[in-house]
Design an enzyme around this catalytic site. Structure first.
Site, PDB file in Angstrom:
ATOM      1  N   ASP A  65      -2.926 -33.155  -3.061  1.00  0.00           N
ATOM      2  CA  ASP A  65      -3.351 -34.271  -3.900  1.00  0.00           C
ATOM      3  C   ASP A  65      -2.464 -34.326  -5.148  1.00  0.00           C
ATOM      4  OD1 ASP A  65      -4.605 -36.064  -5.593  1.00  0.00           O
ATOM      5  OD2 ASP A  65      -6.610 -35.223  -5.316  1.00  0.00           O
TER       6      ASP A  65
ATOM      7  N   ASP B 150       5.717 -43.173  -5.721  1.00  0.00           N
ATOM      8  CA  ASP B 150       5.993 -43.813  -4.431  1.00  0.00           C
ATOM      9  C   ASP B 150       4.722 -43.787  -3.598  1.00  0.00           C
ATOM     10  OD1 ASP B 150       7.437 -45.120  -2.516  1.00  0.00           O
ATOM     11  OD2 ASP B 150       8.448 -43.332  -1.754  1.00  0.00           O
TER      12      ASP B 150
END
Length: 369
Positions: A259, A280
Site C-alpha cells: 500500500d 502513477d
C-alpha cells in the site's frame, strides 16, 4: 459471434411526421433504400409513444429494422442481425455513404448519417472509452489474460495496431505503443534523473521504472499494491517493462508489493525524502465537484506524495486526463493550489497512441516552507 446494430439516422421536415399520410409516405419511401441490405421487409408492429414519437418495427428473413419518428423531425433507425463473422459488416462504409446520399435525395433530409455496425456482446470486447467517455473501437483479436484480483479487474488484450494493452477496471492503462505516455510522465528531456532518489507510486506495468533506470538514478523505489499486474506485464508487456520486473530487488531499485499510502506515512515518520515522486495511480476523476471517494483518494496521494518530496529541489510528477476534460483539469489544479505544502506547477501534454487522445501531465515543484 455477436449481434450487429447499424444506426441509420436522418432529419426531415417535422410536418412529414406530424401528418399521418405524410408519415406513411415517408416510411414507404425509406424502406426501398434499406431493403438492398436487408431483403424485403414486412411491418410487424406500429405504435405511438409519449411525446408524439412513433415507432415501427419491420423484419425480413434474418434481420430487423426499427424506426422511431420524433415530432421534431428526427428519425432514428437501426438495422439489427446476428452474425458469426463479428468483423464482417453487411453494410460497409461505402454502402453507408451511398445510403446517406440517397436519403438526402429521396427524402429531402437536412441531415443523414449511417454509422458502422456496433458489435453487441462479442466474445472479446473491442470497446473502450476516452477520458471524456467517447467510444473507441479497437482492433482487438485476442484476450491474453483476465482476472479479478482483490483490488481490480486486470485484463490484457492483443490489438493489431497497438500491440498488447493492459486494461484495469475496463480502462486502458498502457499499450506497447505508448512510450509517449511514459516519457510524458517523466517530462523526458527536461528532467534529469541521474544520481537521484525516486519514488514511484503505482506503476505496476513497469514501464516507468524501466525508462527511469536508463537514466542511471541513484535508487528507485516502486510501490504497487497488485502483484498480479506486475506478473502479467512481465509476461505480456515485456517490450515496455524490459527485465526490471523479473526480480523485485536490483542494484539501484526495489519493487514493493504493498500500500503506497501506508509506506509514505512510514517515510514521513522516518523523515525520508525523494528527489522525484511519481503519482502513477488513479486518473483525475470527472465530476461536477471535486468530491467523492476518488477525489479523496487522489488528494491523499498528492498530499503525502508532495510531503515526501525534497523541498526546494524536488518534484512530484503525475498524469491527469485528456486535454478535452477542461473542467476536471481546473478542479485538479485547484487541489494543487490547496495542498498542505506550498507548490508551483507546470503542465505539458502528449498524444498517447492507444488512448487516441492528447493527455496532460503535471510537474509539481515542492517549495521550501
Amino acid at each position: 459471434m455477436a449481434g450487429h446494430t447499424v444506426p441509420i439516422d436522418f432529419r426531415v421536415d417535422p410536418a412529414k411526421i406530424a401528418n399521418p399520410v405524410e408519415r406513411k409516405t415517408l416510411l414507404q419511401d425509406f424502406l426501398p433504400l434499406v431493403e438492398p441490405f436487408t431483403g424485403p421487409l414486412a411491418e410487424i408492429s406500429s405504435y405511438e409513444l409519449p411525446g408524439g414519437c412513433h415507432m415501427v418495427l419491420y423484419s425480413s428473413d434474418n434481420m430487423t429494422l426499427s424506426v422511431k419518428l420524433y415530432s421534431n423531425g428526427l428519425v432514428t433507425a437501426a438495422v439489427e442481425y446476428y452474425t458469426n463473422a463479428v468483423n464482417t459488416h453487411k453494410i460497409v462504409n461505402d454502402d453507408g455513404r451511398k445510403l446517406e446520399r440517397e436519403l438526402r435525395k429521396e427524402l429531402g433530409c437536412t441531415l443523414a448519417k449511417v454509422l458502422p455496425a456496433i458489435k453487441r456482446a462479442p466474445i472479446i470486447n473491442p470497446y473502450f472509452t476516452t477520458s471524456d467517455d467517447r467510444l473507441i473501437e479497437y482492433d482487438v483479436d485476442e484476450k491474453l489474460f483476465e482476472e479479478q484480483t482483490d483490488y481490480q479487474k486486470v485484463e490484457i488484450y492483443h490489438t493489431k495496431s497497438y500491440g498488447n494493452m493492459l486494461v484495469l477496471d475496463d480502462l486502458q492503462n498502457l499499450a506497447e505503443s505508448d512510450l509517449p505516455y511514459t516519457e510524458g510522465l517523466m517530462d523526458k528531456g527536461k528532467e534529469k534523473y541521474t544520481g537521484k532518489e525516486v519514488l514511484i507510486l503505482g506503476g505496476g506495468d513497469g514501464a516507468l521504472l524501466w525508462e527511469l533506470l536508463k537514466d542511471k538514478p541513484k535508487f528507485v523505489t516502486m510501490i504497487d499494491i497488485d502483484d498480479t499486474v506486475m506478473k502479467q506485464c512481465r509476461r505480456h508487456l515485456k517490450s515496455v517493462c524490459g527485465d526490471c520486473l523479473d526480480k523485485y530487488d536490483g542494484d539501484n531499485y526495489k519493487v514493493i508489493v504493498g500500500d503506497a499510502i501506508a509506506h509514505m506515512r512510514e517515510y514521513l515518520k522516518e523523515g525520508r525524502k525523494f528527489d522525484y515522486v511519481f503519482g502513477d495511480l488513479t486518473d483525475v476523476p470527472i465530476s461536477t465537484e471535486p468530491k467523492g471517494e476518488l477525489w479523496d483518494f487522489m488528494r491523499t496521494i498528492i498530499n503525502l506524495g508532495t510531503k515526501v518530496t525534497r523541498p526546494g529541489t524536488g518534484k512530484y510528477m503525475t498524469h491527469a486526463l485528456g486535454i478535452q476534460c477542461s473542467e476536471a483539469l481546473k478542479m485538479f489544479e485547484k487541489q494543487l493550489n490547496q495542498l498542505e505544502v506550498p507548490v508551483t506547477y507546470t503542465r505539458t501534454s502528449h498524444y498517447i497512441p492507444s488512448f487516441k487522445e492528447k493527455w496532460c501531465f503535471y510537474q509539481v515543484a515542492v517549495q521550501e516552507a
